[in-house]
Structures are given as C-alpha cells and as structure tokens.
Design a protein around this motif. Structure first.
Motif, PDB file in Angstrom:
ATOM      1  N   VAL A  50      26.020  58.596  40.913  1.00  0.00           N
ATOM      2  CA  VAL A  50      26.102  57.177  40.540  1.00  0.00           C
ATOM      3  C   VAL A  50      25.593  56.300  41.685  1.00  0.00           C
ATOM      4  O   VAL A  50      24.810  55.361  41.480  1.00  0.00           O
ATOM      5  CB  VAL A  50      27.557  56.799  40.175  1.00  0.00           C
ATOM      6  N   TYR A  51      26.030  56.610  42.890  1.00  0.00           N
ATOM      7  CA  TYR A  51      25.604  55.842  44.062  1.00  0.00           C
ATOM      8  C   TYR A  51      24.090  55.953  44.263  1.00  0.00           C
ATOM      9  O   TYR A  51      23.427  54.978  44.643  1.00  0.00           O
ATOM     10  CB  TYR A  51      26.339  56.363  45.296  1.00  0.00           C
ATOM     11  N   SER A  52      23.532  57.119  43.983  1.00  0.00           N
ATOM     12  CA  SER A  52      22.100  57.347  44.177  1.00  0.00           C
ATOM     13  C   SER A  52      21.261  56.446  43.279  1.00  0.00           C
ATOM     14  O   SER A  52      20.141  56.060  43.643  1.00  0.00           O
ATOM     15  CB  SER A  52      21.749  58.811  43.915  1.00  0.00           C
ATOM     16  N   VAL A  53      21.772  56.111  42.103  1.00  0.00           N
ATOM     17  CA  VAL A  53      21.053  55.191  41.214  1.00  0.00           C
ATOM     18  C   VAL A  53      20.972  53.807  41.847  1.00  0.00           C
ATOM     19  O   VAL A  53      19.918  53.155  41.837  1.00  0.00           O
ATOM     20  CB  VAL A  53      21.748  55.127  39.836  1.00  0.00           C
ATOM     21  N   ALA A  54      22.081  53.336  42.407  1.00  0.00           N
ATOM     22  CA  ALA A  54      22.080  52.029  43.077  1.00  0.00           C
ATOM     23  C   ALA A  54      21.130  52.038  44.271  1.00  0.00           C
ATOM     24  O   ALA A  54      20.389  51.067  44.498  1.00  0.00           O
ATOM     25  CB  ALA A  54      23.487  51.670  43.529  1.00  0.00           C
ATOM     26  N   VAL A  55      21.131  53.132  45.028  1.00  0.00           N
ATOM     27  CA  VAL A  55      20.234  53.243  46.183  1.00  0.00           C
ATOM     28  C   VAL A  55      18.783  53.248  45.741  1.00  0.00           C
ATOM     29  O   VAL A  55      17.925  52.573  46.328  1.00  0.00           O
ATOM     30  CB  VAL A  55      20.553  54.521  46.990  1.00  0.00           C
ATOM     31  N   ARG A  56      18.473  54.014  44.686  1.00  0.00           N
ATOM     32  CA  ARG A  56      17.090  54.075  44.184  1.00  0.00           C
ATOM     33  C   ARG A  56      16.599  52.695  43.760  1.00  0.00           C
ATOM     34  O   ARG A  56      15.491  52.281  44.097  1.00  0.00           O
ATOM     35  CB  ARG A  56      17.000  55.047  43.012  1.00  0.00           C
ATOM     36  N   LEU A  57      17.423  51.968  43.009  1.00  0.00           N
ATOM     37  CA  LEU A  57      17.039  50.639  42.553  1.00  0.00           C
ATOM     38  C   LEU A  57      16.976  49.649  43.712  1.00  0.00           C
ATOM     39  O   LEU A  57      16.136  48.740  43.726  1.00  0.00           O
ATOM     40  CB  LEU A  57      18.023  50.145  41.497  1.00  0.00           C
ATOM     41  N   GLY A  58      17.864  49.816  44.679  1.00  0.00           N
ATOM     42  CA  GLY A  58      17.885  48.892  45.812  1.00  0.00           C
ATOM     43  C   GLY A  58      16.765  49.107  46.804  1.00  0.00           C
ATOM     44  O   GLY A  58      16.349  48.177  47.504  1.00  0.00           O
ATOM     45  N   ARG A 117      24.698  55.430  30.055  1.00  0.00           N
ATOM     46  CA  ARG A 117      26.075  54.954  30.219  1.00  0.00           C
ATOM     47  C   ARG A 117      26.814  55.674  31.345  1.00  0.00           C
ATOM     48  O   ARG A 117      27.742  55.125  31.938  1.00  0.00           O
ATOM     49  CB  ARG A 117      26.835  55.144  28.915  1.00  0.00           C
ATOM     50  N   GLU A 118      26.409  56.883  31.639  1.00  0.00           N
ATOM     51  CA  GLU A 118      27.097  57.660  32.675  1.00  0.00           C
ATOM     52  C   GLU A 118      26.991  57.009  34.053  1.00  0.00           C
ATOM     53  O   GLU A 118      27.780  57.309  34.947  1.00  0.00           O
ATOM     54  CB  GLU A 118      26.514  59.073  32.755  1.00  0.00           C
ATOM     55  N   TYR A 119      25.997  56.113  34.204  1.00  0.00           N
ATOM     56  CA  TYR A 119      25.759  55.486  35.510  1.00  0.00           C
ATOM     57  C   TYR A 119      26.181  54.015  35.537  1.00  0.00           C
ATOM     58  O   TYR A 119      25.810  53.275  36.451  1.00  0.00           O
ATOM     59  CB  TYR A 119      24.270  55.579  35.864  1.00  0.00           C
ATOM     60  N   ALA A 120      26.977  53.577  34.570  1.00  0.00           N
ATOM     61  CA  ALA A 120      27.347  52.158  34.479  1.00  0.00           C
ATOM     62  C   ALA A 120      28.060  51.656  35.734  1.00  0.00           C
ATOM     63  O   ALA A 120      27.936  50.479  36.106  1.00  0.00           O
ATOM     64  CB  ALA A 120      28.236  51.938  33.253  1.00  0.00           C
ATOM     65  N   ALA A 121      28.781  52.532  36.413  1.00  0.00           N
ATOM     66  CA  ALA A 121      29.516  52.121  37.622  1.00  0.00           C
ATOM     67  C   ALA A 121      28.587  51.743  38.770  1.00  0.00           C
ATOM     68  O   ALA A 121      29.047  51.234  39.801  1.00  0.00           O
ATOM     69  CB  ALA A 121      30.449  53.251  38.064  1.00  0.00           C
ATOM     70  N   ALA A 122      27.274  51.971  38.615  1.00  0.00           N
ATOM     71  CA  ALA A 122      26.318  51.630  39.670  1.00  0.00           C
ATOM     72  C   ALA A 122      26.013  50.134  39.725  1.00  0.00           C
ATOM     73  O   ALA A 122      25.432  49.664  40.708  1.00  0.00           O
ATOM     74  CB  ALA A 122      25.014  52.404  39.473  1.00  0.00           C
TER      75      ALA A 122
END
Length: 458
Positions: free
Chosen positions: A266-274, A338-343
């Motif tokens: 989940v954190y990796s999605v936020a990092v990728r987008l950021g 939906r599995e990554y909504a917490a990002a």
C-alpha cells in the motif's frame, strides 16, 4: 487579451533569443523531459497493471527487493556523476582519461556492491530463498550501469538525445514484456529478470549512440592518478548518496520488516505516485549544471543569480505538482484497485516531500561546483539518522503514515534545515527560503524577467 499575452510572453521570447547557451539548456532539458514523460505515462499504466496483478503482498515483496538493492546502489555509482561532468567541462582535452578511469572505478564499485547486497540479504532473510534470488537478479543490473559513464560525456555537452533514445527504447520494450508476463500469468521472479533486461538494453543503446557521435570506448585510458583525484573528491559524495538512499528507501525496508508486506504494498503505491515526476528536477539540473559551473568561473554575481533562478523554478514546480496531486489523489489511487485505498492519505502527505526533493537536487549544483562534498555528506547523514530514528518510533505505532511523516521531516532537514548549522551554507539556505516563498514573489519575478529582457543577458 492578446495584448496581455504578448506583454507576458515577449520577455521570455526575448530572453531566449539573446542566449544561445540558454537555448541549448532548454533543448537538452526538453529532450530529457520528453523521455521522462514517456516513461512516466507508460510506467503509470503498466505499474497499475502490475500492482493489480500481484496484489499488495507480492507487490510489496517486489518493492522490498528493489529498495534493498537501491540502499547500496550509491556505492556502485561512487558519487562520480557530478565530478566527471565537472571535470570534462573544465578539462575537455582529458575526456578519454577521465571517462576511462571513471568506468573502471564504477566497475569495481558495482562488483563490490553486488557481493555486499547478496551477503546482506542472506543475513537479513536467511530462510527466504525467493527474496534472495530476487535481490541477486536486481543487483546484477548495477554492473551494467557502469556504462552510464558514457552519459556523463553527453551531459557535459548538454546533449540528452542519446540518453533519451537508449532509456526510452529499453523502457518501452521491457514494459511491453511486463504486459506479456501479466497475460501469461508469470511468477513474481520474472519481474526481477525484466529489470535486468532493461539494464542490458540501456548499456547497448549508450554504446551505440557514443559510437554514432564518432567516439569509441577503445580510446579511453585508465589513469591511476586521475582515478585517485576523482575518488578524493567523490568519497564524501559516496557516503552522502548512501545516506540519501537510506532515508529514501529504508522506510520501505523497515515497513516490510515491522509492518508486513501488505502494508508495504500500500505504501509503495503512494511512493510511486509521489515520486513519478522526480524526473523533472533531475532533467533540469542535468541540463543546467554545466552553465552553473561556467557562471562560477565568470563571476560570483552571475553564479548566485543563476542559482537563485534554479531554486525558484524548482520550488514553483514542487508547489504545482503537490497542489495538482492533492486535488486528484483519490482518483489516482483508485486506479490501482480497492485494495490500495489506504494509500490516499499517505499520498496527500508524501507528495509535499517533492518540494524539498527539488530544492535538494538543485543544491547539488551548488555543492559540487564549490566542491563542498563533505558538507553534502554531513547534511545527508543528518537526514538519514533523523529518518531512521523517526521510523523506529513511528512505524510500530502509525505504520506507513509514520514512515511518511518521518520522510517529510528528514527531507526538509537534509535540504533546508541543515543549512542553519554551517556558515558555508547560510547563503544558499537563505536562497532556498526565498525560493520556498516563491508563490508570494511571482509578480516580482515576472517584473525582473521583463526588465532583464530589455538588457543584455549574460
């Protein structure tokens, strides 16, 4: 309306017309921007497909392997990029000697790093053979990155075409390969092989481009004296790059160990987008660095004038990206499933790190030109230690959000806050503060641009 647009745009047009050097910088930055935008668009959609296919747990494992290797990749690079470019700009007649020596240094650095990385992952995860193989495959790509030495010459000439072609072609081919792997339901380990294939294609592309420009690596010469000179300047950069990569990637390692692979995914999605837009500051600094070096040799006034302009541009881009991403964070994350909504809340915080990343990348031009490599190491170490300490305190309690807050503070400390502690950095720290206030200075900047366009641009 037309008259207003002309009054706004004419100073920019006049400024560009008066400076061939500026045109060359803009063209080179433009090439890099096109390549990075191309990579960003494809990476975005292919990344979504990979994240959906693997799911948070396996996606977290893939990012763990990549982050583990990234922790030590600075040792393979030996901090030579800025040093080699600077030396070629100052001593073009020694090009072959400088590049040959840098290539051999990077080769030895890569071999040492590969050995170190494999040994450490076997200690950290002694029972996880699958992760050991993934880390080994990812680390082998470091050996081929020795051919990035060729790109240093193109950077010194403010010519980004070859790099663009090599990187864009390799990335496109490998991305299409990843799509095929998803269709064929390939195992996780296949994506590690894909990263190694990309390094092979990039090396081949750089070699071909260098040859097409009438040069050959056969002309390179290895000089022990030259190698030692570069190492003398670069060893603090090796340590500072290591510190930077630690506080850029250690959070993912620590989340994986302390909170689990699902939380890391989940954190990796936020990092990728950021981080997907970080190519912008790198492209700008790569293209402007030779002119910064020449400005220092011309006059102190011109040197600091161009540095302030660079800081202002970097801060403006940081604000622009952060505001746009904040507005569309929910939409962007929803594309991953939906599995990554917490990002979403993670991204809302993480995106503001980019402001200090931009200023930090710009500050390397100042530090390398002044040869303040030791200060670069010390400030990077400050950020690294702060990040690790905060991660230890915050991850057990707040999970990925704790790591995000730790990263935001450590980036600010390394880039801006640390300038308060060293007299040699007071001036550049004040310039960064001025740049952070760029939203309140836009009218003043445009007015100065209008005045400068009427006179001679140095």
């Amino acid at each position: 309306m037309i008259q207003k647009w002309r009054s706004f745009s004419q100073p920019v047009v006049n400024l560009v017309a008066r400076s061939q050097a500026l045109k060359k910088i803009i063209i080179s930055a433009g090439w890099l921007a096109v390549e990075r935008i191309f990579r960003m668009v494809i990476s975005f959609f292919v990344g979504i497909a990979i994240a959906r296919y693997l799911g948070p747990e396996q996606y977290g494992q893939l990012n763990y392997a990549q982050s583990f290797v990234a922790l030590f990749s600075s040792i393979a690079a030996l901090g030579l990029d800025g040093i080699v470019v600077r030396n070629i700009v100052r001593q073009p007649s020694r090009k072959d000697e400088i590049m040959g020596s840098a290539f051999v240094l990077k080769m030895f650095g890569s071999l040492f790093t590969i050995t170190l990385t494999i040994a450490l992952i076997m200690l950290v995860r002694p029972e996880d053979r699958h992760m050991q193989w993934m880390v080994a495959l990812v680390s082998l790509g470091l050996l081929l990155q020795s051919f990035d030495t060729i790109d240093y010459w193109f950077q010194s000439q403010v010519n980004a075409k070859v790099k663009v072609y090599a990187y864009a072609l390799s990335f496109f081919l490998v991305s299409m390969g990843k799509v095929v792997m998803i269709v064929l339901h390939a195992p996780l380990i296949a994506f590690a092989y894909a990263g190694l294939a990309e390094a092979v294609i990039i090396a081949a592309g750089l070699l071909t481009g260098y040859r097409l420009y009438g040069h050959s690596i056969r002309n390179w010469r290895v000089s022990l004296t030259c190698a030692l000179e570069m190492l003398k300047d670069s060893w603090p950069l090796i340590l500072s790059s290591l510190a930077i990569l630690i506080y850029m990637r250690v959070d993912q390692i620590m989340i994986g160990e302390m909170a689990g692979d699902h939380e890391l995914g989940v954190y990796s999605v936020a990092v990728r987008l950021g981080e997907m837009w970080y190519f912008v500051p790198i492209a700008i600094v790569s293209s402007t660095y030779p002119s910064i070096v020449r400005a220092k040799e011309t006059s102190e006034e011109l040197f600091y004038e161009r540095l302030q302009q660079l800081y202002d541009v970097m801060a403006f881009i940081g604000y622009l990206v952060a505001i746009v991403t904040t507005c569309f964070a929910s939409v962007l994350v929803s594309l991953f499933g939906r599995e990554y909504a917490a990002a979403v809340p993670l991204l809302l915080c993480y995106i503001w790190i980019g402001l200090f990343v931009n200023l930090g990348v710009a500050r390397t031009s100042f530090l390398n030109t002044m040869n303040y490599t030791r200060l670069q190491f010390v400030t990077s170490l400050m950020g690294c230690l702060a990040n690790v300490a905060l991660n230890v305190l915050l991850i057990p309690r707040y999970g990925a959000m704790g790591a995000t807050v730790a990263s935001l503070f450590s980036y600010w400390l390394q880039t801006h806050g640390s300038c308060c502690f060293f007299p040699a950095l007071h001036r550049t720290g004040a310039m960064q503060t001025k740049a952070i206030l760029v939203p309140f200075r836009l009218k003043q900047i445009l007015s100065q641009l209008h005045i400068r366009s009427k006179g001679e641009y140095l």
